[in-house]
Write an enzyme that holds these catalytic residues in place. Structure first.
Site, PDB file in Angstrom:
ATOM      1  N   LEU A 255       0.809  -1.209   0.000  1.00  9.94           N
ATOM      2  CA  LEU A 255       0.000   0.000   0.000  1.00  9.94           C
ATOM      3  C   LEU A 255       0.847   1.266   0.000  1.00  9.94           C
ATOM      4  CD1 LEU A 255      -2.805  -0.892   2.592  1.00  9.94           C
ATOM      5  CD2 LEU A 255      -2.926  -0.995   0.094  1.00  9.94           C
ATOM      6  N   GLU A 256       2.069   1.164   0.498  1.00  8.45           N
ATOM      7  CA  GLU A 256       2.890   2.353   0.646  1.00  8.45           C
ATOM      8  C   GLU A 256       3.801   2.584  -0.560  1.00  8.45           C
ATOM      9  OE1 GLU A 256       4.588   3.093   4.551  1.00  8.45           O
ATOM     10  OE2 GLU A 256       3.316   1.522   5.376  1.00  8.45           O
ATOM     11  N   MET A 257       4.712   1.652  -0.805  1.00 10.29           N
ATOM     12  CA  MET A 257       5.664   1.848  -1.900  1.00 10.29           C
ATOM     13  C   MET A 257       5.618   0.761  -2.960  1.00 10.29           C
ATOM     14  SD  MET A 257       9.053   3.479  -0.127  1.00 10.29           S
ATOM     15  CE  MET A 257       9.010   5.052   0.728  1.00 10.29           C
TER      16      MET A 257
END
Length: 456
Positions: A255-257
């Site tokens: 979800l982040e990177m």
């Protein structure tokens, strides 16, 4: 009916007599021993472990009707508020020291209803003296920054140093990597994307949870990176022990990177020949690896300190640094036990506390904020340890520069400092905050903005 009353009174008297004999019979003088052993003896004989430890063997009268259920209630509440099983007297944390200091100063332990069943409990003069000396000695030897004026040297809150020792070349390389979007799968997200230094090291003020790759949103508010070096562990659930461990997490988070591995990230970065040379020069024999990249980022984050806020100036001896209202707020902050968890140089980050000691925070949130769905991040420490007793325990957030990092709490559901203060009184202290306390504590918290080249 009268025939029943007399025997009942007799049974009650007998129970009280048995408990009194039990308590007085086992109360001993403080042994000649190492200070930590003396503290353990004081806590034991005053029954602290009875309610503040889930592993403690219960006394024989725990099986009695009425008394037993009441004792279970106290244990559940006591361990929720302060669980001695989580602390080591041989290597006491700042939170343990502050908790014990608070109980000695306030004389608020044991509770009155506990004393009714446990005659003879409560710290005597000798015990208070020993506990106070132990707290002061341990704090001075382990945690004091040595920067406060003598009259404030033993405060639970410590002054932030101007700088800590770092490797300047690694710091420069780490700063470059902190801002490098090539760490993300699509080259759009860097550490600085969600931890914006100009915004206090957290996300933009209106952002409840951060936007990652492909427009994905996580379930938790981005904590500040400023003064994070002083945290005992990193992340809201403590899953990272060091700054380097923390830096290694988001790049592999889908979800982040992006859904990627560090092998992929390193391969991508190694396409930059000049970057490879920099890492080979600073990390001989290792070069550009996951470990060296995260180490460099961590070295840079060690420089993200915010010294000389107005509280620190006051603690250093400038009596005019805080206004009358702010100083009143600082005293209210301590009087209401806020400084038992928000301790140390960054006023937090040293322990994992239950969100909702007196009321169910998540049940209330379901009613007041139906737009915020319960998710795995809401499990807190339990999401990392898998232990039921860690459910809804979160790392105590740092309060330095708090005015720059709204919204608040792990879920980002409170937009103002005043609302956060009210909720802490309600959910953590079990009482309604007075208007004066809300105003003065909020004013004090706004005095915690320190110096940084990234701040205007």
């Amino acid at each position: 009916m009268k025939k029943l009353i007399v025997p009942l009174i007799g049974v009650c008297i007998a129970l009280v007599a048995m408990i009194a004999v039990y308590r007085f019979g086992f109360r001993k003088s403080i042994p000649e021993a190492e200070p930590a052993a003396q503290v353990a003896a004081i806590l034991n004989q005053n029954g602290c472990y009875d309610c503040h430890s889930s592993s403690q063997e219960k006394p024989f009268y725990a099986s009695f009707p009425i008394i037993g259920p009441q004792l279970d209630k106290h244990i559940k509440h006591g361990t929720g508020f302060f669980d001695l099983d989580r602390y080591d007297l041989e290597q006491p944390s700042e939170v343990l020291l502050s908790m014990l200091e608070y109980t000695v100063q306030q004389k608020n332990m044991p509770l009155a209803e506990y004393k009714l069943m446990h005659w003879g409990t409560g710290y005597n003069k000798q015990e208070r003296s020993l506990l106070t000396k132990w707290v002061m000695d341990e704090r001075a030897s382990r945690y004091a920054s040595g920067l406060a004026a003598p009259e404030f040297a033993s405060e639970a809150v410590q002054v932030i140093p101007e700088a800590i020792e770092t490797d300047a070349e690694k710091v420069a390389l780490g700063k470059k990597m902190y801002n490098d979007t090539r760490i993300s799968l699509d080259n759009t997200i860097s550490c600085a994307t969600c931890h914006i230094l100009e915004d206090g090291g957290a996300d933009e003020p209106e952002t409840r949870t951060s936007e990652g790759i492909n427009g994905n949103f996580g379930g938790i508010n981005a904590p500040t990176v400023f003064n994070a070096v002083f945290n005992a562990r990193q992340f809201w659930n403590g899953r990272a022990h060091t700054l380097a461990d923390q830096a290694a997490g988001p790049p592999e988070n889908p979800l982040e990177m992006g859904d990627q591995s560090w092998d992929q990230i390193v391969e991508r970065l190694r396409a930059d020949a000049s970057l490879v040379k920099e890492f080979e020069a600073l990390y001989p024999g290792e070069g550009l690896t996951r470990a060296s990249v995260t180490d460099a980022i961590a070295e840079y984050e060690k420089t993200l300190l915010t010294p000389n806020d107005r509280l620190d100036l006051y603690l250093k001896g400038n009596s005019d640094a805080l206004t009358a209202q702010e100083l009143s707020g600082y005293n209210a902050f301590k009087d209401n036990s806020c400084a038992t968890c928000h301790v140390g140089k960054s006023l937090g980050g040293q322990s994992f506390e239950l969100m909702g000691i007196f009321e169910d925070y998540f049940a209330d949130r379901a009613q007041s904020r139906p737009d915020v769905e319960y998710n795995d991040d809401d499990k807190g420490l339990a999401g990392f340890t898998g232990k039921d007793e860690d459910l809804h325990r979160f790392k105590v957030p740092n309060l330095r520069n708090i005015s720059k990092t709204p919204p608040y709490f792990h879920d980002g559901t409170r937009t103002s400092i005043e609302d956060a203060v009210k909720d802490m009184f309600r959910f953590e202290l079990g009482k309604k905050a007075s208007e004066q306390d809300v105003a003065s504590i909020s004013a004090f918290l706004r005095a915690l903005d320190g110096e940084s080249p990234y701040f205007e």
